[in-house]
Design an enzyme around this catalytic site. Structure first.
Site, PDB file in Angstrom:
ATOM      1  N   ASP A  40       0.845  -1.207   0.000  1.00 31.31           N
ATOM      2  CA  ASP A  40       0.000   0.000   0.000  1.00 31.31           C
ATOM      3  C   ASP A  40       0.876   1.251   0.000  1.00 31.31           C
ATOM      4  O   ASP A  40       0.665   2.182  -0.792  1.00 31.31           O
ATOM      5  CB  ASP A  40      -0.902   0.054   1.241  1.00 31.31           C
ATOM      6  CG  ASP A  40      -1.945  -1.060   1.326  1.00 31.31           C
ATOM      7  OD1 ASP A  40      -1.554  -2.236   1.436  1.00 31.31           O
ATOM      8  OD2 ASP A  40      -3.159  -0.746   1.288  1.00 31.31           O
ATOM      9  N   GLU A  63      -4.599   7.763   0.653  1.00 31.85           N
ATOM     10  CA  GLU A  63      -5.059   7.094   1.871  1.00 31.85           C
ATOM     11  C   GLU A  63      -3.941   6.966   2.901  1.00 31.85           C
ATOM     12  O   GLU A  63      -4.187   7.082   4.097  1.00 31.85           O
ATOM     13  CB  GLU A  63      -5.603   5.690   1.538  1.00 31.85           C
ATOM     14  CG  GLU A  63      -5.975   4.950   2.826  1.00 31.85           C
ATOM     15  CD  GLU A  63      -6.807   3.699   2.646  1.00 31.85           C
ATOM     16  OE1 GLU A  63      -6.897   3.189   1.519  1.00 31.85           O
ATOM     17  OE2 GLU A  63      -7.363   3.248   3.660  1.00 31.85           O
ATOM     18  N   ASP A 116      -6.380   5.827  -3.803  1.00 31.77           N
ATOM     19  CA  ASP A 116      -6.326   4.655  -2.928  1.00 31.77           C
ATOM     20  C   ASP A 116      -5.302   3.723  -3.563  1.00 31.77           C
ATOM     21  O   ASP A 116      -5.545   3.126  -4.603  1.00 31.77           O
ATOM     22  CB  ASP A 116      -7.695   3.969  -2.810  1.00 31.77           C
ATOM     23  CG  ASP A 116      -7.696   3.012  -1.627  1.00 31.77           C
ATOM     24  OD1 ASP A 116      -6.607   2.568  -1.233  1.00 31.77           O
ATOM     25  OD2 ASP A 116      -8.789   2.718  -1.103  1.00 31.77           O
ATOM     26  N   ILE A 118      -3.976   0.842  -2.633  1.00 35.61           N
ATOM     27  CA  ILE A 118      -4.559  -0.505  -2.740  1.00 35.61           C
ATOM     28  C   ILE A 118      -5.927  -0.434  -2.088  1.00 35.61           C
ATOM     29  O   ILE A 118      -6.055  -0.394  -0.859  1.00 35.61           O
ATOM     30  CB  ILE A 118      -3.724  -1.601  -2.056  1.00 35.61           C
ATOM     31  CG1 ILE A 118      -2.345  -1.717  -2.715  1.00 35.61           C
ATOM     32  CG2 ILE A 118      -4.463  -2.961  -2.146  1.00 35.61           C
ATOM     33  CD1 ILE A 118      -1.518  -2.904  -2.231  1.00 35.61           C
ATOM     34  N   ASP A 119      -6.940  -0.364  -2.911  1.00 32.81           N
ATOM     35  CA  ASP A 119      -8.299  -0.425  -2.387  1.00 32.81           C
ATOM     36  C   ASP A 119      -8.656  -1.902  -2.270  1.00 32.81           C
ATOM     37  O   ASP A 119      -8.372  -2.681  -3.177  1.00 32.81           O
ATOM     38  CB  ASP A 119      -9.240   0.289  -3.362  1.00 32.81           C
ATOM     39  CG  ASP A 119     -10.667   0.289  -2.864  1.00 32.81           C
ATOM     40  OD1 ASP A 119     -10.872   0.393  -1.639  1.00 32.81           O
ATOM     41  OD2 ASP A 119     -11.578   0.183  -3.707  1.00 32.81           O
ATOM     42  N   THR A 121      -7.636  -3.839   0.544  1.00 31.86           N
ATOM     43  CA  THR A 121      -6.422  -4.501   1.064  1.00 31.86           C
ATOM     44  C   THR A 121      -6.741  -5.907   1.590  1.00 31.86           C
ATOM     45  O   THR A 121      -5.923  -6.822   1.473  1.00 31.86           O
ATOM     46  CB  THR A 121      -5.775  -3.638   2.169  1.00 31.86           C
ATOM     47  OG1 THR A 121      -5.568  -2.334   1.630  1.00 31.86           O
ATOM     48  CG2 THR A 121      -4.439  -4.192   2.610  1.00 31.86           C
ATOM     49  N   ASP A 258     -12.108   5.988  -1.865  1.00 29.44           N
ATOM     50  CA  ASP A 258     -12.800   4.706  -2.064  1.00 29.44           C
ATOM     51  C   ASP A 258     -13.870   4.797  -3.155  1.00 29.44           C
ATOM     52  O   ASP A 258     -14.473   3.767  -3.501  1.00 29.44           O
ATOM     53  CB  ASP A 258     -13.469   4.253  -0.762  1.00 29.44           C
ATOM     54  CG  ASP A 258     -12.480   3.600   0.198  1.00 29.44           C
ATOM     55  OD1 ASP A 258     -11.483   3.040  -0.276  1.00 29.44           O
ATOM     56  OD2 ASP A 258     -12.722   3.664   1.425  1.00 29.44           O
TER      57      ASP A 258
HETATM   58  P1  AMP Z   1     -14.645  -3.167  -0.097  1.00 28.85           P
HETATM   59  O1  AMP Z   1     -13.484  -3.768  -0.794  1.00 28.85           O
HETATM   60  O2  AMP Z   1     -15.767  -2.780  -0.984  1.00 28.85           O
HETATM   61  O3  AMP Z   1     -15.066  -3.982   1.096  1.00 28.85           O
HETATM   62  O4  AMP Z   1     -14.149  -1.767   0.446  1.00 28.85           O
HETATM   63  C1  AMP Z   1     -12.926  -1.583   1.067  1.00 28.85           C
HETATM   64  C2  AMP Z   1     -12.955  -0.239   1.740  1.00 28.85           C
HETATM   65  O5  AMP Z   1     -13.953  -0.238   2.741  1.00 28.85           O
HETATM   66  C3  AMP Z   1     -11.689   0.112   2.466  1.00 28.85           C
HETATM   67  O6  AMP Z   1     -10.856   0.843   1.610  1.00 28.85           O
HETATM   68  C4  AMP Z   1     -12.181   0.966   3.638  1.00 28.85           C
HETATM   69  O7  AMP Z   1     -11.820   2.313   3.465  1.00 28.85           O
HETATM   70  C5  AMP Z   1     -13.686   0.859   3.587  1.00 28.85           C
HETATM   71  N1  AMP Z   1     -14.352   0.642   4.885  1.00 28.85           N
HETATM   72  C6  AMP Z   1     -13.801   0.373   6.088  1.00 28.85           C
HETATM   73  N2  AMP Z   1     -14.773   0.277   7.051  1.00 28.85           N
HETATM   74  C7  AMP Z   1     -15.951   0.511   6.435  1.00 28.85           C
HETATM   75  C8  AMP Z   1     -17.320   0.573   6.875  1.00 28.85           C
HETATM   76  N3  AMP Z   1     -17.654   0.357   8.157  1.00 28.85           N
HETATM   77  N4  AMP Z   1     -18.273   0.858   5.951  1.00 28.85           N
HETATM   78  C9  AMP Z   1     -17.944   1.058   4.651  1.00 28.85           C
HETATM   79  N5  AMP Z   1     -16.671   1.006   4.182  1.00 28.85           N
HETATM   80  C10 AMP Z   1     -15.691   0.737   5.050  1.00 28.85           C
HETATM   81 MG    MG Z   2      -9.952   1.670   0.080  1.00 26.00          MG
END
Ligand code: AMP
Ligand code: MG
Length: 317
Positions: A40, A63, A116, A118-119, A121, A258
């Site tokens: 990241d 990020e 981001d 690495i979105d 992670t 994100d």
């Molecule tokens: P995903 O891969 O769609 O699950 O999204 C990953 C992203 O979810 C990460 O980059 C975080 O910034 C974000 N994230 C962390 N906690 C939460 C939460 N409680 N609600 C929504 N997104 C979140």
């Molecule tokens: Mg992310």
């Protein structure tokens, strides 16, 4: 656009070479309980370095914070090693920290990038999907989005896609970096035939609520669970026609990195993106989407019906 695409490609190569090869000391849990890896930080460093090489000084809301590496020698050494793999062995640790720190802007300016590195992670660590998401924001509006999805399986049998959205166009590159194809959302004949994608992580999007919503819409297909902004890519090229991100906590605010690149990719592919209340995502409040909750992305045609079902379920769970 050329600089952004190159930056995302370099970071994608770095992440591809690192995925599956991380050691125990390569990961850390941040203050908000989310994981972060050497990759990241290294990906943020090479994106910032590439943009700076090409464009001079840039304002960027990334990020990652270089302060998370302070007093963590082993982690910092791992970051430097990965950056050297892309930028050459002469790069020293201070330069790497300076590149990461380019991403410390707070998003208060009128024109800035958001990244981001690495979105997803958690997906990256599982060996699954993740994305490198880079967008340019001007006066609170996204004007360019580049989404690298290094592991995404493609319709032509290859793996790895780069979505590039500018005003009026969304293109996707597969294995050939010189010949993109145009990405367009797909509208099923009826809503019941739509496919919904959502987060793998039930802590990031409420799976119970999405099951109630799809039931209410008469959708029969199982949800397509996939990490990261690859979900936006999936909607933009028609693998799915709905992406639901349903709040799990009242106090959570989505982060701009994100969503900025992904939402623009879907819009320029002909789709529509709002929050769960049907409001546009508002990127004019710094690092977070302060005035939105959740996300609904669709092909466009069924958007209002989907938002109505979301509203119904969220107010009568
Ligand atoms: P995903 O891969 O769609 O699950 O999204 C990953 C992203 O979810 C990460 O980059 C975080 O910034 C974000 N994230 C962390 N906690 C939460 C939460 N409680 N609600 C929504 N997104 C979140
Ligand atoms: Mg992310």
């Amino acid at each position: 656009m050329r600089a952004a695409v190159q930056a995302v490609r370099v970071a994608s190569e770095l992440c591809t070479s690192a995925q599956g090869r991380l050691a125990t000391g390569d990961t850390l849990t941040k203050g908000d309980d989310s994981p972060v890896t050497v990759a990241d930080f290294a990906a943020q460093a090479v994106v910032c370095a590439t943009l700076t090489d090409q464009l001079g000084a840039v304002e960027l809301v990334g990020e990652e914070q270089s302060s998370d590496l302070a007093d963590r020698g082993e982690l910092r050494d791992g970051v430097v090693a990965l950056v050297r793999g892309q930028r050459g062995d002469e790069v020293d640790a201070d330069t790497v920290i300076d590149w990461i720190s380019v991403g410390h802007s707070d998003g208060s300016g009128d024109r800035y990038w958001t990244l981001d590195p690495i979105d997803g992670t958690k997906g990256f660590l599982r060996g699954d999907q993740y994305a490198i998401a880079l967008a340019l924001i001007e006066s609170g509006e996204v004007v360019l989005g580049v989404l690298g999805c290094p592991n995404l399986p493609n319709p032509d049998g290859s793996r790895g896609a780069v979505f590039v959205a500018a005003q009026g166009s969304c293109e996707v590159y597969y294995s050939n970096p010189d010949s993109p194809i145009s990405a367009a959302v797909a509208t099923p004949a009826t809503l019941a035939e739509a496919r919904v994608c959502e987060s793998v992580e039930s802590g990031h999007s409420n799976h119970d609520h999405s099951a109630l919503i799809t039931q209410r819409l008469g959708i029969r297909a199982e949800p397509y669970r996939i990490d990261s902004q690859c979900k936006y890519g999936a909607v933009a090229r028609g693998d799915a026609s709905i992406y639901l991100r349903l709040p799990t906590r009242a106090d959570y605010r989505e982060k701009i990195w994100d969503h900025a690149a992904g939402k623009f990719v879907v819009e320029q592919a002909g789709g529509r993106v709002t929050d769960v209340d049907g409001m546009p995502l508002d990127f004019s409040h710094g690092r977070r989407l302060e005035h939105n909750r959740g996300v609904v992305a669709t092909d466009g045609r069924f958007h209002d019906e989907v938002v109505a079902a979301v509203q119904h379920v969220l107010s009568n769970p």
